[in-house]
Structure formats: C-alpha cells, structure tokens
Design a protein around this motif. Structure first.
Motif: not given
Length: 136
Positions: A73-100
């Motif tokens: 998602i780096d090509d979208v021109g977002r700030r690094r913090l926003h990009t990192a937060l989106v990546a963390v939320v997505m990866a954490t959501a996948v992790g929670l989904g896997v646990e379920l």
C-alpha cells in the motif's frame, strides 16, 4: 519491490499462513521424526525450545505479512505511520481470524497468547518496513 508485487506476495503469504494454521502440527512433526508423531507438540507444557519455535514461527509469519502489506500500500502516497497502522490492523485481523478458525479444530487450539504474539509481530514487521522506507 514494486507495490503490485508486494500485494501479490502478501496474498500468497496469507494463504500459506492460513493453510499452515489449520494443519495438525503433530502430523508435520512426524515428517521429521520417523519413529512416529511427536507428542505434545504445541501445548503449553512443552519445553521452552518448542514454545520459542512456535513464537518464532508466528513472529516470522505475521511480521513478514505486515511488511508485505505495508509495501503493497506504499504506492498510495500515505504517510508512513498510516501505512504501518493499516498493515498492523490487517495482519492482526488475519491473526485473530486464524485463531477463530482454529477454535473448532480438534488438532488445533485457539489461543489469546498466539493472537497477542501475532499482533506484536505485525507491529515489528510494519515498524521495520517504515524504518527501512524512511532510510531510503
């Protein structure tokens, strides 16, 4: 790596992570142990080395996934913090989904500890990506 390639790798990586998460760990361990399946693989009572191995596997899986999502998602021109937060939320959501998904499986166990390690690993992966990106 181009963002498009990173997105493709992230999609493939998440498939590998999900498939690995539903496979019986004792069956996998038996591939390396010709004497039969390992006993107690993945349980809390295992040796520290086994627990560290599973924590390392979770760390690599979700850290790499968060890195790839951030790169994708780096090509979208977002700030690094926003990009990192989106990546963390997505990866954490996948992790929670896997646990379920693991909760009803006889060979697997859903674990809040695993979900926590997944989230911390996602923070580390996305954070490292942001640091590397800032230096370039």
């Amino acid at each position: 790596m181009s963002p498009r390639r990173a997105r493709r790798l992230a999609a493939g990586w998440v498939v590998v992570v999900v498939v690995a998460s539903v496979v019986d760990p004792a069956a996998i361990a038996s591939l390396w142990s010709p004497s039969g399946p390992a006993t107690g693989v993945g349980s809390i009572g295992d040796s520290q080395r086994a627990l560290d191995g599973f924590a390392l596997a979770h760390g690599l899986a979700y850290g790499v996934f968060a890195w790839l999502v951030a790169a994708g998602i780096d090509d979208v021109g977002r700030r690094r913090l926003h990009t990192a937060l989106v990546a963390v939320v997505m990866a954490t959501a996948v992790g929670l989904g896997v646990e379920l998904v693991q909760a009803p499986l006889a060979a697997r166990t859903a674990s809040a500890d695993d979900a926590f390690v997944n989230a911390i690993s996602a923070v580390v992966g996305a954070g490292l990506r942001a640091i590397v990106r800032a230096r370039n």
